[in-house]
Write a protein that holds these residues in place. Sequence first.
Motif, PDB file in Angstrom:
ATOM      1  N   THR A  86       0.862  -1.167   0.000  1.00  0.00           N
ATOM      2  CA  THR A  86       0.000   0.000   0.000  1.00  0.00           C
ATOM      3  C   THR A  86       0.908   1.229   0.000  1.00  0.00           C
ATOM      4  N   GLY A  87       1.305   1.610  -1.178  1.00  0.00           N
ATOM      5  CA  GLY A  87       2.354   2.614  -1.342  1.00  0.00           C
ATOM      6  C   GLY A  87       3.699   1.976  -1.047  1.00  0.00           C
ATOM      7  N   SER A  88       4.785   2.614  -1.509  1.00  0.00           N
ATOM      8  CA  SER A  88       6.080   2.045  -1.111  1.00  0.00           C
ATOM      9  C   SER A  88       6.291   2.243   0.383  1.00  0.00           C
ATOM     10  N   ASP A  89       5.523   3.126   1.000  1.00  0.00           N
ATOM     11  CA  ASP A  89       5.577   3.237   2.461  1.00  0.00           C
ATOM     12  C   ASP A  89       5.402   1.868   3.126  1.00  0.00           C
ATOM     13  N   GLU A  90       4.423   1.088   2.637  1.00  0.00           N
ATOM     14  CA  GLU A  90       4.230  -0.222   3.262  1.00  0.00           C
ATOM     15  C   GLU A  90       5.441  -1.115   3.033  1.00  0.00           C
ATOM     16  N   VAL A  91       6.033  -1.024   1.849  1.00  0.00           N
ATOM     17  CA  VAL A  91       7.198  -1.867   1.557  1.00  0.00           C
ATOM     18  C   VAL A  91       8.357  -1.500   2.495  1.00  0.00           C
ATOM     19  N   LEU A  92       8.503  -0.207   2.789  1.00  0.00           N
ATOM     20  CA  LEU A  92       9.539   0.227   3.733  1.00  0.00           C
ATOM     21  C   LEU A  92       9.259  -0.341   5.131  1.00  0.00           C
ATOM     22  N   HIS A  93       7.989  -0.314   5.528  1.00  0.00           N
ATOM     23  CA  HIS A  93       7.625  -0.906   6.825  1.00  0.00           C
ATOM     24  C   HIS A  93       7.897  -2.418   6.834  1.00  0.00           C
ATOM     25  N   GLY A 112      16.495  12.689   6.219  1.00  0.00           N
ATOM     26  CA  GLY A 112      15.982  11.538   5.474  1.00  0.00           C
ATOM     27  C   GLY A 112      14.462  11.563   5.401  1.00  0.00           C
ATOM     28  N   PHE A 113      13.909  10.583   4.712  1.00  0.00           N
ATOM     29  CA  PHE A 113      12.462  10.489   4.539  1.00  0.00           C
ATOM     30  C   PHE A 113      11.826  10.131   5.891  1.00  0.00           C
ATOM     31  N   ALA A 114      10.758  10.877   6.243  1.00  0.00           N
ATOM     32  CA  ALA A 114      10.165  10.773   7.580  1.00  0.00           C
ATOM     33  C   ALA A 114       9.674   9.357   7.911  1.00  0.00           C
ATOM     34  N   VAL A 115       9.296   8.592   6.902  1.00  0.00           N
ATOM     35  CA  VAL A 115       8.755   7.253   7.165  1.00  0.00           C
ATOM     36  C   VAL A 115       9.819   6.306   7.749  1.00  0.00           C
ATOM     37  N   TYR A 116      11.110   6.557   7.467  1.00  0.00           N
ATOM     38  CA  TYR A 116      12.149   5.630   7.977  1.00  0.00           C
ATOM     39  C   TYR A 116      12.138   5.579   9.492  1.00  0.00           C
ATOM     40  N   GLU A 117      11.980   6.747  10.099  1.00  0.00           N
ATOM     41  CA  GLU A 117      12.009   6.772  11.561  1.00  0.00           C
ATOM     42  C   GLU A 117      10.768   6.081  12.136  1.00  0.00           C
ATOM     43  N   ASN A 159      17.208  11.811  -2.668  1.00  0.00           N
ATOM     44  CA  ASN A 159      16.689  11.851  -1.309  1.00  0.00           C
ATOM     45  C   ASN A 159      15.540  12.859  -1.190  1.00  0.00           C
ATOM     46  N   ASN A 160      14.632  12.567  -0.284  1.00  0.00           N
ATOM     47  CA  ASN A 160      13.547  13.476   0.088  1.00  0.00           C
ATOM     48  C   ASN A 160      13.706  13.745   1.584  1.00  0.00           C
ATOM     49  N   PRO A 161      13.763  14.974   2.049  1.00  0.00           N
ATOM     50  CA  PRO A 161      13.355  16.236   1.412  1.00  0.00           C
ATOM     51  C   PRO A 161      14.476  17.073   0.775  1.00  0.00           C
ATOM     52  N   HIS A 188      13.817   4.285  -4.341  1.00  0.00           N
ATOM     53  CA  HIS A 188      13.860   4.942  -5.652  1.00  0.00           C
ATOM     54  C   HIS A 188      12.543   5.640  -5.986  1.00  0.00           C
ATOM     55  N   ALA A 189      11.956   6.335  -5.003  1.00  0.00           N
ATOM     56  CA  ALA A 189      10.662   6.986  -5.245  1.00  0.00           C
ATOM     57  C   ALA A 189      10.735   7.992  -6.396  1.00  0.00           C
ATOM     58  N   TYR A 190      11.932   8.554  -6.618  1.00  0.00           N
ATOM     59  CA  TYR A 190      12.083   9.587  -7.661  1.00  0.00           C
ATOM     60  C   TYR A 190      12.971   9.127  -8.816  1.00  0.00           C
ATOM     61  N   PHE A 218       4.230   4.271  -7.464  1.00  0.00           N
ATOM     62  CA  PHE A 218       3.394   4.856  -8.515  1.00  0.00           C
ATOM     63  C   PHE A 218       2.862   6.234  -8.115  1.00  0.00           C
ATOM     64  N   SER A 219       3.299   6.727  -6.953  1.00  0.00           N
ATOM     65  CA  SER A 219       2.733   7.978  -6.427  1.00  0.00           C
ATOM     66  C   SER A 219       3.350   9.230  -7.025  1.00  0.00           C
ATOM     67  N   LYS A 220       4.535   9.128  -7.610  1.00  0.00           N
ATOM     68  CA  LYS A 220       5.224  10.339  -8.006  1.00  0.00           C
ATOM     69  C   LYS A 220       5.088  10.541  -9.513  1.00  0.00           C
ATOM     70  N   ARG A 228      -2.229   4.400  -3.976  1.00  0.00           N
ATOM     71  CA  ARG A 228      -1.383   3.724  -2.994  1.00  0.00           C
ATOM     72  C   ARG A 228      -0.750   2.439  -3.526  1.00  0.00           C
ATOM     73  N   VAL A 229      -0.018   2.545  -4.623  1.00  0.00           N
ATOM     74  CA  VAL A 229       0.661   1.377  -5.176  1.00  0.00           C
ATOM     75  C   VAL A 229       2.173   1.582  -5.130  1.00  0.00           C
ATOM     76  N   GLY A 230       2.854   0.703  -4.418  1.00  0.00           N
ATOM     77  CA  GLY A 230       4.315   0.715  -4.389  1.00  0.00           C
ATOM     78  C   GLY A 230       4.832  -0.697  -4.556  1.00  0.00           C
TER      79      GLY A 230
HETATM   80  C1  LIG Z   1       6.876   9.810  -1.727  1.00  0.00           C
HETATM   81  C2  LIG Z   1       7.942   8.915  -1.215  1.00  0.00           C
HETATM   82  C3  LIG Z   1       7.728   7.556  -0.982  1.00  0.00           C
HETATM   83  C4  LIG Z   1       6.481   6.857  -1.160  1.00  0.00           C
HETATM   84  O1  LIG Z   1       5.377   7.018  -1.247  1.00  0.00           O
HETATM   85  P1  LIG Z   1       4.150   6.031  -1.446  1.00  0.00           P
HETATM   86  O2  LIG Z   1       3.098   6.955  -1.881  1.00  0.00           O
HETATM   87  O3  LIG Z   1       3.905   5.392  -0.123  1.00  0.00           O
HETATM   88  O4  LIG Z   1       4.539   5.025  -2.471  1.00  0.00           O
HETATM   89  C5  LIG Z   1       8.773   6.772  -0.554  1.00  0.00           C
HETATM   90  N1  LIG Z   1       9.979   7.294  -0.349  1.00  0.00           N
HETATM   91  C6  LIG Z   1      10.236   8.574  -0.561  1.00  0.00           C
HETATM   92  C7  LIG Z   1      11.607   9.080  -0.345  1.00  0.00           C
HETATM   93  C8  LIG Z   1       9.224   9.439  -0.981  1.00  0.00           C
HETATM   94  O5  LIG Z   1       9.484  10.724  -1.146  1.00  0.00           O
END
Ligand SMILES: *Cc1c(COP(=O)(O)O)cnc(C)c1O
Length: 366
Positions: A86-93, A112-117, A159-161, A188-190, A218-220, A228-230
């Motif tokens: 459910t998004g690459s967010d889920e794959v990171l989790h 770094g990307f906020a989801v990592y923490e 990297n984001n942000p 590789h979100a970007y 697929f979000s970017k 929400r596809v990753g």
């Molecule tokens: C936007 C983003 C994602 C993922 O987003 P999903 O919508 O969950 O696929 C993942 N990593 C980085 C660095 C991002 O900026």
Amino acid sequence: MTAPQPKPWIMDIAPYIPGKSKTDDGRKVAKLSSNENPLGTSEAARAAFARHAHDLERYPDASAADLRDAIAAANGIDPARIIYGTGSDEVLHLAAGTFAGPGDEIIFVKYGFAVYEIATRRVGAVPVIAPDKDYATDVDAILACVTDKTRVVFVANPNNPTGTYSPKSEIARLHAALPEDVLLVLDHAYAEYLAPEDDDGGLELARTASNVLVTRTFSKIYGLAAERVGWGYASADIINAMHRIRAPFSFSIAAQDAAIAAVQDTDFVTRSRDHNSKWLRWFADEIAKLGNAGLRAVPSKANFQLVTFEGAVTAEAAYHGLMDHGFIVRWLPGQGLGNGLRITIGTEEETRGLIAALRKIVGADA
Ligand SMILES: *Cc1c(COP(=O)(O)O)cnc(C)c1O
């Protein structure tokens, strides 16, 4: 009697703050705060999505077989070694949850990307923050953080942000020096925004190495953030382990078919990439002209630009000023970036309009 008690590491998580889509007083304005595609979504993807309005009672294909085949064909990889979420967010989790637990360490960079923490703390692991090198990823600083408790390293490239990018040689050097039992996650979100010569070699590493996971979304560039596809690609053993904790039905059948159409619509992707490289360059050039007002564009290869403010007008003041002019961008004091704004590259009109507003705010046209 006390109420149910959350695990202590859960309460250590600072909640994720999404990009705003309205001003504080509720006006709808140009949303340049979440790195979405200003060109929208591929028409073919929209059409594929719409075809599913009448078959809502069935579960989607839990194995996402057609989507994996489409992704595999587009990237020259083995569909059996693709996981999705459910998004690459889920794959990171899933990566954190499969390979780390209480007391283990997970490394990522300072900006770094906020989801990592969140993914790290959620499983009771300890976040280890590697210092940056002028906002960018510093491979030596990451390697200096490795201990025998390190289980996962998250690197977003670009990297984001910050938008910063590590070339193939640096990613190869990082991988070569990491212990083989540490999972290197290359986010590789970007990646689709990069020119072909900027390929960081991540997919090839994931194909051959036993400890590399590449994640994509697929979000970017594909403009499907709502769906929400990753996905992720790694060795068969890594993927097999991660599948065990995946939610069985990650996304809808409409989302799957929209993603298939999106990955096959290479014209839309090329148009989106070309639009971004043109306006990202223009934007950075315009920020450079505001250097004596203390503004600087951190070099970016993504679809957004981090602008730092070291002059009389602060990032916070510019953030509010831009909102008054009808532009919502991202101010990230919670991530240690109180001096910066992350600004998504929008349409031509939005991009020109934002620069005009920024010039007024810093008094450049006075
Ligand atoms: C936007 C983003 C994602 C993922 O987003 P999903 O919508 O969950 O696929 C993942 N990593 C980085 C660095 C991002 O900026």
